[in-house]
Design an enzyme around this catalytic site. Structure first.
Site, PDB file in Angstrom:
ATOM      1  N   SER A 208       6.100 -19.395  10.389  1.00 61.54           N
ATOM      2  CA  SER A 208       5.008 -19.355  11.363  1.00 61.54           C
ATOM      3  C   SER A 208       5.537 -18.718  12.639  1.00 61.54           C
ATOM      4  O   SER A 208       6.741 -18.743  12.901  1.00 61.54           O
ATOM      5  CB  SER A 208       4.487 -20.765  11.648  1.00 61.54           C
ATOM      6  OG  SER A 208       5.546 -21.588  12.124  1.00 61.54           O
TER       7      SER A 208
ATOM      8  N   LYS B 289      -4.248 -10.291  15.657  1.00 62.31           N
ATOM      9  CA  LYS B 289      -3.930 -11.502  14.900  1.00 62.31           C
ATOM     10  C   LYS B 289      -5.245 -12.068  14.370  1.00 62.31           C
ATOM     11  O   LYS B 289      -6.067 -12.579  15.130  1.00 62.31           O
ATOM     12  CB  LYS B 289      -3.220 -12.531  15.769  1.00 62.31           C
ATOM     13  CG  LYS B 289      -2.764 -13.758  14.978  1.00 62.31           C
ATOM     14  CD  LYS B 289      -1.993 -14.738  15.855  1.00 62.31           C
ATOM     15  CE  LYS B 289      -1.443 -15.882  15.023  1.00 62.31           C
ATOM     16  NZ  LYS B 289      -2.509 -16.661  14.363  1.00 62.31           N
TER      17      LYS B 289
ATOM     18  N   LYS C  99      -1.263 -15.007  22.240  1.00 64.39           N
ATOM     19  CA  LYS C  99      -2.551 -15.633  21.992  1.00 64.39           C
ATOM     20  C   LYS C  99      -3.583 -15.306  23.059  1.00 64.39           C
ATOM     21  O   LYS C  99      -3.260 -15.154  24.241  1.00 64.39           O
ATOM     22  CB  LYS C  99      -2.386 -17.157  21.899  1.00 64.39           C
ATOM     23  CG  LYS C  99      -1.463 -17.611  20.773  1.00 64.39           C
ATOM     24  CD  LYS C  99      -1.979 -17.244  19.389  1.00 64.39           C
ATOM     25  CE  LYS C  99      -3.167 -18.037  18.955  1.00 64.39           C
ATOM     26  NZ  LYS C  99      -2.868 -19.426  18.583  1.00 64.39           N
TER      27      LYS C  99
END
Length: 648
Positions: free
Chosen positions: A79, A110, A304
């Site tokens: 991950s 992503k 992110k």
């Protein structure tokens, strides 16, 4: 058909499937694909020893699995560590550039889905395994084979693990949830859960219907001599995989930030959910030198996006009455910021969903913006309850007009045509093509007349005066006269059109014609038990019609007096071979579909919108797609429009 021809046709079918499912740029019509598909399938059934394992006909397994086997990855699936802002990105890059100043990076979206590891050997897909704990996952090969963007064979002969994300588009996610809501099934919280849940279905035929996609983002075990990650993934894309809409080679933090801002800016326009950007060191020798931490690679990270899932508290519930009368509960929330927008309200869909999730006033709840647009409540945080929370009670009377509501299993609806929240929609439907078909009165004109106070209910349409219309913006003599002539032309309209025009829940054109033939002008004095005697009328239809007639009795009486509909009993040829048969129309027809439907009904056929085991015939035109394919899979007799015309 000779084996050589079979191989050639397999390649043609693969090219058609690749253009349709991966490139989204079809090179053949659905009919051409279906014809070739069934030619190949027929040959394979007669010659099972010659079947090519990579044939598109071999994508769906016949027997549902009882459970998934466990399977080990050849190389561990790691991950990614997350970074959330420019400062954290700089710190991550500095750790790499300090020892490898020549390092460059590859940036790509992503995707928010379910990770999958594909293993190919001798050019053939031999396994597909979920991430699991990174070392061992579940073997879902049978399901992966149904995903058309996963090639069953690739040109590379050496063993390789190709890793990527299984995703479902926003459009198909909403469609899937709508279907599940209609079937009374629990809804998926987001596209990621939908993709993961679909991938773990034991019946691959169900997976095949979910319209999943696979997008590669990397690889595990491989013997490639490539030294560039960017070069190797681009080679993989060339094997027939779906290429992401954005992938770029960057040499500086400034270029990486530009990529991030570009993806973030266009985030809403992507057809799938994104939750960030993946950054990978391009030089594979440097990747190998950097190695891994205990849980993640040092050479890659996920940059992110701002969080789109937040928590808030429900203060109260507001009941919204939709234009069709459906009551939708809306939660009034403690305002919370999601992606720069202050969210203070979120839909709760319906009371059935509230009961299923056990949501209460005073609850702390999780909110997401489904499709990055509409705030929705996913679940309550029941562990935080302190006893002050109160249940949400379904209403029994309309919050606007106070009339008693029609309560069904999933929906609660106001049946009162005079309810202000319903009026405009009722008016627009009343004059529409499939209802009274009033020339000169479309939806926009009805909206104008309502806003100007000239039409506040259905009866007002018949009280319009030319001088009133000529005072409105955009109205001239001819336009006003055409509208009035269109209104007058509805006098004496067929009764079924009048019934359909009333917009009764569950009562459409077909049901209206049945009611006309069964009861004539006596329909509105009949009761629920009378309606239940009709073929195809269930509890919901009968209850809805009975309730509507009771609530709107005076209005219906006035409209009948004004319009005076006529009752022509439809003559049905009960000797025709289609009498009592279920027929589905699909594809583009050379004639008006409504005319074809009317003719079929005059022959006693039941025209349905969906294909099932109970369907007797499918009549198809050009560009017929999934309905035709499903019919052929079920063995339903299919007639082209030309064949149907010749058989009349």
């Amino acid at each position: 058909m000779e084996p050589f021809d079979y191989k050639t046709l397999i390649q043609q079918l693969k090219q058609m499937a690749y253009a349709y499912y991966v490139l989204d740029d079809p090179i053949a019509t659905d009919e051409e694909y279906d014809t070739l598909y069934h030619q190949i399938k027929s040959f394979e059934e007669q010659n099972p020893h010659l079947i090519d394992p990579s044939s598109p006909t071999q994508r769906v397994g016949d027997v549902p699995l009882e459970s998934f086997e466990k399977n080990s990855h050849l190389q561990r699936m790691w991950s990614l560590d997350d970074v959330f802002n420019p400062q954290e990105l700089k710190e991550w890059m500095d750790r790499i550039l300090r020892n490898y100043p020549q390092a460059s990076f590859v940036c790509s979206p992503k995707f928010d889905g379910a990770s999958l590891n594909l293993c190919y050997e001798h050019g053939t897909l031999i396994s597909a395994t979920t991430r699991g704990d990174g070392q061992i996952g579940e073997l879902v090969t049978q399901n992966a084979r149904t995903i058309h963007s996963i090639p069953l064979s690739i040109p590379m002969q050496e063993k390789i693990e190709i890793r990527g994300e299984v995703i479902i588009s926003k459009k198909h996610f909403e469609s899937l949830n709508a279907q599940r809501a209609q079937n009374g099934e629990s809804l998926f919280a987001n596209p990621r859960n939908a993709a993961a849940g679909s991938l773990r279905q034991l019946d691959s035929k169900i997976v095949a219907k979910r319209k999943l996609n696979f997008i590669p983002w990397g690889f595990g075990y491989n013997t490639s001599s490539h030294t560039s990650f960017f070069a190797l993934v681009n080679e993989i894309f060339g094997y027939g995989f779906f290429k992401p809409p954005f992938i770029k080679h960057c040499k500086s933090i400034e270029e990486i930030q530009e990529c991030y801002q570009e993806i973030l800016k266009n985030r809403d326009s992507y057809p799938v959910m994104l939750d960030g950007m993946v950054i990978v060191v391009d030089e594979i020798p440097i990747q190998n030198s950097l190695g891994f931490t205990i849980k993640s690679p040092r050479f890659a990270c996920a940059y992110k996006f701002p969080a789109i899932e937040k928590s808030s508290t429900i203060h109260s519930i507001t009941l919204q009455v939709g234009r069709t009368g459906v009551i939708t509960p809306v939660a009034e929330l403690e305002p919370v910021e999601i992606e720069g927008a202050m969210i203070s309200r979120a839909t709760l869909h319906n009371f059935s969903e509230i009961a299923k999730k056990d949501i209460r006033i005073g609850d702390k709840v999780i909110i997401i913006r489904s499709g990055d647009v509409i705030p929705k409540i996913i679940k309550p945080l029941t562990a935080l309850r302190d006893g002050s929370q109160t249940p949400i009670t379904p209403p029994t009377h309309c919050p606007i007009c106070e009339n008693e509501l029609l309560i069904e299993e999933k929906f609660i609806k106001c049946q009162n045509l005079s309810c202000p929240a319903r009026i405009q929609e009722s008016l627009a439907h009343f004059v529409s093509k499939k209802a009274l078909n009033i020339d000169g009165l479309g939806e926009k004109i009805i909206q104008q007349l309502y806003q100007e106070g000239l039409v506040q209910n259905l009866e007002d349409i018949y009280s319009l005066q030319k001088e009133d219309l000529l005072k409105l913006e955009g109205w001239k003599e001819k336009k006003a006269q055409n509208a009035l002539d269109g209104i007058q032309a509805t006098k004496g309209v067929e009764l079924w059109r009048f019934i359909n025009a009333l917009g009764i829940e569950h009562i459409g054109e077909g049901a209206s014609k049945k009611l006309q033939n069964a009861f004539g002008l006596e329909i509105f004095v009949k009761n629920k038990e009378d309606f239940l005697t009709l073929d195809g009328f269930g509890e919901e239809m009968a209850e809805s019609l009975s309730e509507f007639s009771a609530v709107n009795a005076e209005r219906i009486k006035r409209l009948l007096t004004i319009i005076q509909p006529t009752c022509k009993t439809q003559s049905i040829d009960n000797s025709h071979w289609l009498y009592g048969k279920s027929v589905v129309l699909t594809g583009t027809m050379s004639q008006d579909r409504e005319s074809i439907k009317a003719h079929l009904e005059s022959l006693g056929a039941k025209v349905s919108s969906s294909v099932s085991k109970k369907t007797d015939y499918v009549i198809y035109g050009e560009n017929a797609g999934s309905k035709l394919e499903k019919a052929r899979e079920l063995g339903v007799e299919c007639l082209s429009e030309g064949e149907w015309e010749r058989s009349k």
